[in-house]
Design an enzyme around this catalytic site. Structure first.
Site, PDB file in Angstrom:
ATOM      1  N   GLY A  14       0.820  -1.211   0.000  1.00  0.00           N
ATOM      2  CA  GLY A  14       0.000   0.000   0.000  1.00  0.00           C
ATOM      3  C   GLY A  14       0.852   1.258   0.000  1.00  0.00           C
ATOM      4  O   GLY A  14       2.084   1.191  -0.041  1.00  0.00           O
ATOM      5  N   PHE A  15       0.182   2.381   0.079  1.00  0.00           N
ATOM      6  CA  PHE A  15       0.869   3.680   0.046  1.00  0.00           C
ATOM      7  C   PHE A  15       1.901   3.794   1.178  1.00  0.00           C
ATOM      8  O   PHE A  15       3.105   3.969   0.932  1.00  0.00           O
ATOM      9  CB  PHE A  15      -0.212   4.773   0.104  1.00  0.00           C
ATOM     10  CG  PHE A  15       0.246   6.110   0.566  1.00  0.00           C
ATOM     11  CD1 PHE A  15       1.332   6.742  -0.038  1.00  0.00           C
ATOM     12  CD2 PHE A  15      -0.412   6.768   1.607  1.00  0.00           C
ATOM     13  CE1 PHE A  15       1.745   7.996   0.394  1.00  0.00           C
ATOM     14  CE2 PHE A  15      -0.008   8.010   2.039  1.00  0.00           C
ATOM     15  CZ  PHE A  15       1.077   8.620   1.439  1.00  0.00           C
ATOM     16  N   ILE A  16       1.462   3.645   2.408  1.00  0.00           N
ATOM     17  CA  ILE A  16       2.388   3.828   3.530  1.00  0.00           C
ATOM     18  C   ILE A  16       3.369   2.651   3.624  1.00  0.00           C
ATOM     19  O   ILE A  16       4.573   2.838   3.778  1.00  0.00           O
ATOM     20  CB  ILE A  16       1.606   4.017   4.853  1.00  0.00           C
ATOM     21  CG1 ILE A  16       0.796   5.320   4.771  1.00  0.00           C
ATOM     22  CG2 ILE A  16       2.556   4.036   6.064  1.00  0.00           C
ATOM     23  CD1 ILE A  16      -0.114   5.591   5.949  1.00  0.00           C
ATOM     24  N   ASP A  35       0.802  -9.083   1.265  1.00  0.00           N
ATOM     25  CA  ASP A  35      -0.259  -8.165   0.846  1.00  0.00           C
ATOM     26  C   ASP A  35      -1.153  -8.919  -0.142  1.00  0.00           C
ATOM     27  O   ASP A  35      -0.663  -9.666  -0.980  1.00  0.00           O
ATOM     28  CB  ASP A  35       0.367  -6.943   0.157  1.00  0.00           C
ATOM     29  CG  ASP A  35      -0.595  -5.775   0.066  1.00  0.00           C
ATOM     30  OD1 ASP A  35      -0.274  -4.710   0.625  1.00  0.00           O
ATOM     31  OD2 ASP A  35      -1.669  -5.917  -0.555  1.00  0.00           O
ATOM     32  N   GLY A  40      -3.463  -2.266  -2.419  1.00  0.00           N
ATOM     33  CA  GLY A  40      -2.051  -2.006  -2.727  1.00  0.00           C
ATOM     34  C   GLY A  40      -1.733  -2.485  -4.133  1.00  0.00           C
ATOM     35  O   GLY A  40      -2.578  -3.080  -4.801  1.00  0.00           O
ATOM     36  N   LEU A  80       0.128  -3.237   8.975  1.00  0.00           N
ATOM     37  CA  LEU A  80      -0.519  -2.089   8.332  1.00  0.00           C
ATOM     38  C   LEU A  80      -1.748  -2.507   7.520  1.00  0.00           C
ATOM     39  O   LEU A  80      -2.507  -1.656   7.067  1.00  0.00           O
ATOM     40  CB  LEU A  80       0.458  -1.383   7.374  1.00  0.00           C
ATOM     41  CG  LEU A  80       1.825  -0.945   7.916  1.00  0.00           C
ATOM     42  CD1 LEU A  80       2.585  -0.169   6.845  1.00  0.00           C
ATOM     43  CD2 LEU A  80       1.688  -0.073   9.143  1.00  0.00           C
ATOM     44  N   TYR A 153     -15.239   2.132  10.759  1.00  0.00           N
ATOM     45  CA  TYR A 153     -13.773   2.028  10.684  1.00  0.00           C
ATOM     46  C   TYR A 153     -13.157   2.447  12.021  1.00  0.00           C
ATOM     47  O   TYR A 153     -12.248   1.794  12.540  1.00  0.00           O
ATOM     48  CB  TYR A 153     -13.258   2.891   9.534  1.00  0.00           C
ATOM     49  CG  TYR A 153     -11.774   2.759   9.277  1.00  0.00           C
ATOM     50  CD1 TYR A 153     -11.222   1.532   8.938  1.00  0.00           C
ATOM     51  CD2 TYR A 153     -10.933   3.861   9.363  1.00  0.00           C
ATOM     52  CE1 TYR A 153      -9.862   1.408   8.704  1.00  0.00           C
ATOM     53  CE2 TYR A 153      -9.574   3.750   9.122  1.00  0.00           C
ATOM     54  CZ  TYR A 153      -9.045   2.517   8.796  1.00  0.00           C
ATOM     55  OH  TYR A 153      -7.696   2.399   8.563  1.00  0.00           O
ATOM     56  N   LYS A 157     -11.066  -0.120  14.365  1.00  0.00           N
ATOM     57  CA  LYS A 157      -9.682   0.185  14.743  1.00  0.00           C
ATOM     58  C   LYS A 157      -9.566   0.368  16.254  1.00  0.00           C
ATOM     59  O   LYS A 157      -8.567  -0.019  16.867  1.00  0.00           O
ATOM     60  CB  LYS A 157      -9.197   1.441  14.016  1.00  0.00           C
ATOM     61  CG  LYS A 157      -8.804   1.176  12.568  1.00  0.00           C
ATOM     62  CD  LYS A 157      -7.498   0.405  12.509  1.00  0.00           C
ATOM     63  CE  LYS A 157      -6.887   0.415  11.128  1.00  0.00           C
ATOM     64  NZ  LYS A 157      -5.605  -0.300  11.060  1.00  0.00           N
TER      65      LYS A 157
END
Ligand code: UDP
Length: 335
Positions: A14-16, A35, A40, A80, A153, A157
């Site tokens: 993914g991005f991060i 992943d 991603g 993540l 969400y 979380k």
């Protein structure tokens, strides 16, 4: 502090995750990414694939029999993997809850069993509609009704955070819980609704910038390099065990001002179009009016503060997109 490590990153495409992967590889650490490529992409890992220290495993965490072995064979885990972006969560409701809850427990179990540190990325979303600004880690979480689906969400979380701290307390799990505020940078897709990539894309295509509501709501945008630096420093910080830590920028900007700044900094001819929130994101959707982190704890723990200001973030991202556009031919729209 600088001994080389072997690190597992769930959601590393993914991005991060992909930026974290690149950073760790550059330091000489070995990185294994797992992943399922749901949001991603392998493109994000192009640079990583050139490193002999990198391994990629395509797969889901839920029900994955490999997970215990993978965790056993590394020093540290970054967890993540999760659903990403408000638009994705609204379009994939059951799946986004499942990913958060069912995808996290096995990671904690495995990390607990093999006594490995796990850095579990949580989110500023958990502060919900709290008005106690700036948001401090020990502040209340104010989450709206389940009929407003956005809050699923935050709840999922938050439940993961409770689970992390329960494992920490009862079984000594070495867990660190960074709460990431709005993070921006290259590779962040406009597809899942995030505002800055959307505004940049719209400005560079000379299309109206879609400001939801009156644009008076505000956010603070932190550059990915700053966020990755904080994550890596937290990984090495013994005092971070069992701690929740805000990571973000405290430079607040209204969404209307953000749109104006993007237009100016990209020399775009686009204008701004206000779209009522329920038209943009559906009936009964909720937005947070302000979201600002209290950064005292992260400063105390690892001496971290962001280095990039919004002006240079917009400039960097605009330059990158403009050069991609030029590479692909001047007429191409940015997607
Ligand atoms: N937003 C907007 N136009 C867009 C996308 C988002 O005005 O095209 C607004 C959104 O309503 C919110 C803010 O920008 O107030 C940040 O949205 P994003 O989805 O990036 O992150 P959030 O902070 O809501 O998780």
């Amino acid at each position: 502090m600088d001994t080389k490590k072997r690190i597992l990153i769930t959601g590393g495409a993914g991005f991060i995750g992909s930026h974290l992967t690149d950073n760790l590889l550059e330091r000489g650490d070995e990185v294994v990414v797992i992943d399922d490529l749901s949001t991603g992409s392998l493109e994000n890992l192009q640079q990583a694939f050139t490193s002999p220290l990198f391994t990629f495993i395509e797969g889901n965490i839920i029900g994955n029999r490999l997970l215990f072995e993978l965790v056993r064979d590394v020093d540290t885990v970054f967890h993540l993997a999760a659903a990403v972006g408000v638009d994705y969560i609204l379009a994939n409701r059951v799946e986004s809850i499942e990913r958060c809850v069912e995808g996290t427990r096995p990671v904690f179990e495995a990390a607990g069993r093999f006594r490995k540190r796990v850095i579990f990325s949580s989110t500023s979303e958990v502060y919900g509609e709290s008005g106690a600004l700036p948001f401090a880690e020990n502040g209340k979480l104010v989450i709206g009704t389940p009929q407003t689906f956005r809050w699923s969400y935050a709840c999922a979380k938050a439940l993961d955070e409770f689970m992390a701290l329960a494992f920490h307390k009862e079984q000594g799990l070495d867990v660190v819980i960074p709460r990431l505020f709005n993070t921006v940078g290259p590779r962040q897709s406009a597809k899942y609704g995030m505002v800055l990539p959307r505004f940049l894309k719209q400005a560079l295509n000379n299309e109206p910038l879609t400001v939801f509501g009156d644009g008076s709501q505000s956010r603070c945008f932190c550059y990915i390099d700053d966020v990755v630096r904080a994550l890596v420093d937290l990984m090495h910080c013994p005092g971070a065990a069992g701690e929740i830590v805000n990571i973000g920028s405290a430079e607040e900007v209204t969404i209307d001002e953000l749109a104006q700044r993007v237009i100016i900094q990209t020399n775009s001819c686009a204008d701004i179009k206000n779209i009522p929130l329920d038209q943009a994101r559906g009936e009964g959707f909720a937005d947070m009016q302000r979201r600002v982190p209290d950064l005292r704890k992260v400063a105390k723990l690892i001496g971290w503060q962001p280095r990039y200001r919004l002006e240079s973030i917009i400039a960097i991202l605009a330059r990158k997109l403009q050069s991609q556009k030029q590479d692909a031919g001047a007429k191409l729209r940015i997607t």
